[in-house]
Design an enzyme around this catalytic site. Sequence first.
Site, mmCIF file in Angstrom:
data_model
loop_
_atom_site.group_PDB
_atom_site.id
_atom_site.type_symbol
_atom_site.label_atom_id
_atom_site.label_comp_id
_atom_site.label_asym_id
_atom_site.label_seq_id
_atom_site.Cartn_x
_atom_site.Cartn_y
_atom_site.Cartn_z
ATOM 1 N N ASP A 30 0.860 -1.189 0.000
ATOM 2 C CA ASP A 30 0.000 0.000 0.000
ATOM 3 C C ASP A 30 0.899 1.243 0.000
ATOM 4 O OD1 ASP A 30 -3.196 0.608 1.174
ATOM 5 O OD2 ASP A 30 -1.737 2.222 0.995
ATOM 6 N N ILE A 31 0.563 2.205 -0.866
ATOM 7 C CA ILE A 31 1.414 3.384 -1.009
ATOM 8 C C ILE A 31 1.334 4.313 0.213
ATOM 9 C CG2 ILE A 31 -0.192 4.995 -2.152
ATOM 10 C CD1 ILE A 31 2.092 5.461 -4.232
ATOM 11 N N ASN A 86 -12.949 -2.857 2.578
ATOM 12 C CA ASN A 86 -14.005 -1.850 2.569
ATOM 13 C C ASN A 86 -14.820 -1.988 1.289
ATOM 14 O OD1 ASN A 86 -12.883 -0.751 4.952
ATOM 15 N ND2 ASN A 86 -11.430 0.447 3.758
ATOM 16 N N HIS A 99 -10.033 -5.034 -2.983
ATOM 17 C CA HIS A 99 -8.702 -5.266 -2.402
ATOM 18 C C HIS A 99 -8.850 -5.674 -0.944
ATOM 19 C CE1 HIS A 99 -9.786 -1.011 -2.377
ATOM 20 N NE2 HIS A 99 -9.224 -0.931 -1.198
ATOM 21 N N HIS A 101 -6.937 -5.610 2.465
ATOM 22 C CA HIS A 101 -5.804 -5.047 3.199
ATOM 23 C C HIS A 101 -5.261 -6.108 4.150
ATOM 24 C CE1 HIS A 101 -6.633 -0.650 2.394
ATOM 25 N NE2 HIS A 101 -7.867 -1.080 2.259
HETATM 26 P P1 5GP Z 1 -9.614 1.628 0.442
HETATM 27 O O1 5GP Z 1 -9.735 2.956 1.157
HETATM 28 O O2 5GP Z 1 -10.318 1.652 -0.898
HETATM 29 O O3 5GP Z 1 -10.023 0.462 1.282
HETATM 30 O O4 5GP Z 1 -8.078 1.420 0.197
HETATM 31 C C1 5GP Z 1 -7.397 1.889 -0.922
HETATM 32 C C2 5GP Z 1 -5.930 1.802 -0.608
HETATM 33 O O5 5GP Z 1 -5.220 1.936 -1.811
HETATM 34 C C3 5GP Z 1 -5.449 2.887 0.330
HETATM 35 O O6 5GP Z 1 -4.922 2.305 1.504
HETATM 36 C C4 5GP Z 1 -4.404 3.624 -0.488
HETATM 37 O O7 5GP Z 1 -3.279 4.012 0.274
HETATM 38 C C5 5GP Z 1 -4.036 2.636 -1.552
HETATM 39 N N1 5GP Z 1 -3.637 3.243 -2.805
HETATM 40 C C6 5GP Z 1 -4.285 4.240 -3.469
HETATM 41 N N2 5GP Z 1 -3.615 4.546 -4.595
HETATM 42 C C7 5GP Z 1 -2.554 3.723 -4.653
HETATM 43 C C8 5GP Z 1 -1.486 3.569 -5.605
HETATM 44 O O8 5GP Z 1 -1.392 4.254 -6.621
HETATM 45 N N3 5GP Z 1 -0.554 2.632 -5.326
HETATM 46 C C9 5GP Z 1 -0.627 1.847 -4.213
HETATM 47 N N4 5GP Z 1 0.337 0.956 -4.043
HETATM 48 N N5 5GP Z 1 -1.604 1.970 -3.303
HETATM 49 C C10 5GP Z 1 -2.551 2.898 -3.519
#
Ligand code: 5GP
Length: 137
Positions: A30-31, A86, A99, A101
Amino acid sequence: MSDCLFCKIINGDIPSSKVYEDEHVYAFMDIMPLTKGHTLLIPKTHCQDLFEMPQDVAANLYKAAPKVANAIKQAFNPVGLNTVNNNGAAAGQTVFHYHLHLIPRYDETDGLHLQWNTKKFEMNELANFAQAIQENL
Ligand code: 5GP
Ligand code: ZN
């Protein structure tokens, strides 16, 4: 899907720190990690969320989950690990390609704060909830 961020990561159009890949799944860092080792595990088949995920895609995703989780455990020796998924903007989803986590845990100040505000229901209410779900399986 052409305009999906995570499909672009799978295809290599956007760089990522790859952890694991097989025919069905891709795992990467995760970035914006909550903790050291915070990894995302995604299906190569685009599906927005759990609601629209075919069973075989889910099976292949979870087949890889213990392998990646154990590699994180070996690498960083966390005291625990949360899996979080989520579904929907209201649930905190920001990237609309499913995804999972994988968030290794170190201590109570490590960046993840799960607040469980439990509610009390009577047994007959729980039975009614179960029946409502069962009727839709
Ligand atoms: P969500 O909030 O949808 O459950 O999680 C999305 C996750 O994707 C976040 O934790 C965010 O940091 C990660 N993320 C968003 N854009 C990128 C990206 O371009 N590269 C990577 N490696 N992670 C990303
Ligand atoms: Zn996608």
